[in-house]
Design an enzyme around this catalytic site. Structure first.
Site, PDB file in Angstrom:
ATOM      1  N   THR A  11       0.833  -1.196   0.000  1.00 17.73           N
ATOM      2  CA  THR A  11       0.000   0.000   0.000  1.00 17.73           C
ATOM      3  C   THR A  11       0.870   1.250   0.000  1.00 17.73           C
ATOM      4  O   THR A  11       2.025   1.204   0.443  1.00 17.73           O
ATOM      5  CB  THR A  11      -0.936   0.027   1.240  1.00 17.73           C
ATOM      6  N   ASN A  13      -0.897   3.879   1.280  1.00 14.77           N
ATOM      7  CA  ASN A  13      -1.744   4.573   2.248  1.00 14.77           C
ATOM      8  C   ASN A  13      -1.053   4.530   3.614  1.00 14.77           C
ATOM      9  O   ASN A  13      -1.033   3.504   4.289  1.00 14.77           O
ATOM     10  CB  ASN A  13      -3.120   3.874   2.293  1.00 14.77           C
ATOM     11  N   LYS A  16      -2.951   3.101   6.648  1.00 17.39           N
ATOM     12  CA  LYS A  16      -3.005   1.635   6.748  1.00 17.39           C
ATOM     13  C   LYS A  16      -1.692   1.106   7.316  1.00 17.39           C
ATOM     14  O   LYS A  16      -1.680   0.252   8.192  1.00 17.39           O
ATOM     15  CB  LYS A  16      -3.224   1.006   5.365  1.00 17.39           C
ATOM     16  N   ASP A  72      -7.185  -5.062   1.492  1.00 18.39           N
ATOM     17  CA  ASP A  72      -8.248  -4.357   0.778  1.00 18.39           C
ATOM     18  C   ASP A  72      -9.413  -4.256   1.748  1.00 18.39           C
ATOM     19  O   ASP A  72      -9.784  -5.238   2.394  1.00 18.39           O
ATOM     20  CB  ASP A  72      -8.662  -5.062  -0.508  1.00 18.39           C
ATOM     21  N   SER A  73      -9.936  -3.066   1.866  1.00 14.15           N
ATOM     22  CA  SER A  73     -10.903  -2.836   2.927  1.00 14.15           C
ATOM     23  C   SER A  73     -11.895  -1.777   2.508  1.00 14.15           C
ATOM     24  O   SER A  73     -11.688  -1.066   1.518  1.00 14.15           O
ATOM     25  CB  SER A  73     -10.166  -2.404   4.196  1.00 14.15           C
ATOM     26  N   ASP A 158     -13.807   7.158   9.074  1.00  7.84           N
ATOM     27  CA  ASP A 158     -13.785   7.065  10.539  1.00  7.84           C
ATOM     28  C   ASP A 158     -14.679   8.096  11.239  1.00  7.84           C
ATOM     29  O   ASP A 158     -15.328   7.762  12.232  1.00  7.84           O
ATOM     30  CB  ASP A 158     -12.343   7.189  11.074  1.00  7.84           C
ATOM     31  N   HIS A 183     -11.741  -3.643  12.221  1.00  6.76           N
ATOM     32  CA  HIS A 183     -11.721  -4.670  11.175  1.00  6.76           C
ATOM     33  C   HIS A 183     -10.285  -5.056  10.815  1.00  6.76           C
ATOM     34  O   HIS A 183      -9.951  -6.230  10.671  1.00  6.76           O
ATOM     35  CB  HIS A 183     -12.476  -4.156   9.944  1.00  6.76           C
ATOM     36  N   ARG A 184      -9.407  -4.036  10.732  1.00  6.52           N
ATOM     37  CA  ARG A 184      -8.007  -4.287  10.366  1.00  6.52           C
ATOM     38  C   ARG A 184      -7.300  -5.026  11.509  1.00  6.52           C
ATOM     39  O   ARG A 184      -6.520  -5.953  11.275  1.00  6.52           O
ATOM     40  CB  ARG A 184      -7.328  -2.945  10.050  1.00  6.52           C
TER      41      ARG A 184
HETATM   42  P1  IMP Z   1      -8.434   0.376  -0.558  1.00  2.00           P
HETATM   43  O1  IMP Z   1      -7.164   1.127  -0.400  1.00  2.00           O
HETATM   44  O2  IMP Z   1      -8.831   0.106  -1.952  1.00  2.00           O
HETATM   45  O3  IMP Z   1      -8.486  -0.840   0.335  1.00  2.00           O
HETATM   46  O4  IMP Z   1      -9.578   1.376  -0.056  1.00  2.00           O
HETATM   47  C1  IMP Z   1      -9.841   1.496   1.274  1.00  2.00           C
HETATM   48  C2  IMP Z   1     -10.866   2.613   1.461  1.00  2.00           C
HETATM   49  O5  IMP Z   1     -11.881   2.123   2.353  1.00  2.00           O
HETATM   50  C3  IMP Z   1     -10.252   3.812   2.143  1.00  2.00           C
HETATM   51  O6  IMP Z   1      -9.853   4.778   1.206  1.00  2.00           O
HETATM   52  C4  IMP Z   1     -11.397   4.315   3.015  1.00  2.00           C
HETATM   53  O7  IMP Z   1     -12.264   5.088   2.249  1.00  2.00           O
HETATM   54  C5  IMP Z   1     -12.113   3.033   3.389  1.00  2.00           C
HETATM   55  N1  IMP Z   1     -11.556   2.453   4.628  1.00  2.00           N
HETATM   56  C6  IMP Z   1     -10.897   1.255   4.750  1.00  2.00           C
HETATM   57  N2  IMP Z   1     -10.530   1.063   6.022  1.00  2.00           N
HETATM   58  C7  IMP Z   1     -10.920   2.156   6.705  1.00  2.00           C
HETATM   59  C8  IMP Z   1     -10.770   2.534   8.069  1.00  2.00           C
HETATM   60  O8  IMP Z   1     -10.161   1.857   8.914  1.00  2.00           O
HETATM   61  N3  IMP Z   1     -11.321   3.722   8.392  1.00  2.00           N
HETATM   62  C9  IMP Z   1     -11.979   4.509   7.509  1.00  2.00           C
HETATM   63  N4  IMP Z   1     -12.101   4.221   6.224  1.00  2.00           N
HETATM   64  C10 IMP Z   1     -11.586   3.033   5.813  1.00  2.00           C
END
Ligand code: IMP
Length: 198
Positions: A11, A13, A16, A72-73, A158, A183-184
């Site tokens: 990632t 991000n 994360k 992925d979340s 959040d 969840h994570r």
């Molecule tokens: P990914 O990077 O494609 O998995 O997208 C994840 C997206 O889901 C993030 O950009 C957030 O919008 C949302 N998301 C996933 N986990 C969280 C969290 O722990 N808090 C808030 N938003 C989350």
């Protein structure tokens, strides 16, 4: 697995990476794709969290000898039929920022009464090495959507999400509380058990 083993989180991000690093503790050396500028942007063309996490884990694991972990979340809102789901990062359109995504969610839920504002965060983690999937893990946390954002901590949705059993949003609760049962965190707990047993 040995202490101080190396793991790459697939990632860019930083939120994360920070959450995963703090959950893993210092038994593992964790880096992410900011340390691999040559790594391509992996397109999330899947229709499930598992497909997208697998795409990311496999693609990045072909570029390194290290163990790769992809997350992925996203958020599933029941009144919206599970949206934004896998489109959480781009709910208001590709390239949309957090604010636009959150504004769209607030607007889409404006007419939804309190008892129907149930939702959950879902996180799927895939571990891969040398192009092969080794394992996958999933964690969820149930809660409800606020009418307006509250709080400054965390990231993404959040400020709009209150986990069951609490009155404050994840963004008000802060990262220490969030990381204790998010969840994570729930997916990572299984990852840690798996890492220690391999
Ligand atoms: P990914 O990077 O494609 O998995 O997208 C994840 C997206 O889901 C993030 O950009 C957030 O919008 C949302 N998301 C996933 N986990 C969280 C969290 O722990 N808090 C808030 N938003 C989350």
């Amino acid at each position: 697995m040995n202490e101080s083993s190396s793991i790459i989180i697939a990632t860019r991000n930083s939120h994360k990476t920070e959450e995963i690093t703090s959950i893993l503790g210092n038994s593992f050396v964790v880096t992410d794709l900011t340390a691999m500028p040559e790594a391509p942007e992996v397109e999330e063309t899947g229709t499930t969290f598992l497909e997208n996490a697998t795409l990311k884990a496999v693609a990045i694991s072909r570029l390194t000898d290290a163990l790769v972990l992809a997350d992925d979340s996203g958020l599933e809102v029941d009144a919206l039929g599970g949206q934004p789901g896998v489109y959480s990062a781009r709910f208001a359109g590709s390239g949309a920022g957090v604010q636009a995504n959150n504004q769209k969610l607030v607007a889409d839920l404006a007419a939804v009464p309190a008892e129907q504002r149930t939702a959950r965060f879902r996180c799927v983690m895939v571990a891969a090495q040398a192009g092969n999937v080794l394992a996958d893990f999933e964690g969820t946390v149930e809660g409800r959507m606020l009418e307006r954002p509250r709080g400054e901590a965390g990231f993404g949705y959040d400020p709009l999400f209150v986990p069951d059993g609490y009155q404050q949003s994840f963004a008000e609760l802060g990262t220490t509380v969030k990381n204790s049962f998010s969840h994570r965190a729930r997916a990572m707990k299984q990852v840690v058990t798996w890492l220690r047993e391999r």
